[in-house]
Motif scaffolding. Structure first.
Motif: not given
Length: 239
Positions: A127-145
């Motif tokens: 289980g994970m909870v983390a803070p992500v810069a709102t402007a970096r949503r696409q970078a977050f999704l790319d990393h998730a993929a």
């Protein structure tokens, strides 16, 4: 888009069975109101961190364990309508002897920004909870993929990442404080499903030996993200 409510709950170890009894009684009411799945998992490998951790997130006391739970809905509109029904349902009134301190429970609503793999049963989750810069949503999704492909190949059965869209402030505890999220950051809530802990341990061992994090570092601040290992105690998709 699939919508999920995420919960982190401090539960006295002595109240594990009463908590499970309560959750088992409430889950069908969620289903009546439109939820598609309710899952409760009990902390089995939840470690103390130097800056943040699950214990701090819910101000856990000695003799308490952490529960990581979620309820799935078809979308946010269905969740909102379901909650309106539940508020009016007297069966949702908490018992006088509620088996945990609700004032320290944290909860929020998240869009399932990514969901890969088989949605069947599992024996262990990260289980994970983390803070992500709102402007970096696409970078977050790319990393998730990238990570989803690696994790599924290593033996995980499903990877879910939720993007916070309704994460309220609490009086004592909340998701934002749990990971010290700033005003320009969004809280993400997600999990990795594994068949069992042995597969988890072997899978992560292989990935770390491969240098997975060096290949594609996460986009969140790892010093503030919180992680833990949990075993399922209730899953409405498993009878």
């Amino acid at each position: 888009m699939t919508y999920l409510q995420g919960f982190v709950v401090p539960v006295p170890d002595a109240n594990k069975q009463p908590y499970l009894d309560m959750a088992t009684a409430i889950a069908p009411l969620f289903a009546e109101c439109g939820a598609t799945r309710t899952v409760e998992t009990w902390g089995e490998d939840v470690r103390h961190g130097t800056l943040t951790d699950y214990y701090r997130a819910v101000a856990a006391e000695d003799g308490e364990s952490v529960v990581f739970a979620w309820v799935l809905w078809p979308d946010k509109a269905a969740c909102d309508a379901g909650h309106a029904r539940m508020i009016a349902d007297e069966r949702m009134e908490p018992p006088a002897d509620i088996p945990f301190d609700g004032k320290r429970m944290i909860f929020g609503g998240f869009e399932a920004a990514s969901d890969s793999g088989d949605a069947g049963g599992f024996g262990w989750i990260d289980g994970m909870v983390a803070p992500v810069a709102t402007a970096r949503r696409q970078a977050f999704l790319d990393h998730a993929a990238f990570m989803e492909g690696k994790l599924l190949a290593a033996g995980a059965t499903r990877v879910v990442n939720g993007w916070g869209v309704d994460v309220p402030d609490g009086k004592l505890t909340d998701f934002k404080r749990a990971v010290q999220a700033g005003d320009d950051e969004t809280v993400v809530f997600g999990w990795i499903e594994w068949p069992d802990k042995a597969t988890h341990d072997n899978g992560w061992g292989a990935l770390m030996a491969e240098g997975i994090m060096q290949q594609n570092p996460p986009v969140w601040d790892g010093r503030r993200a919180i992680f833990g290992g949990f075993a399922p105690i209730l899953d409405t998709d498993r009878k």
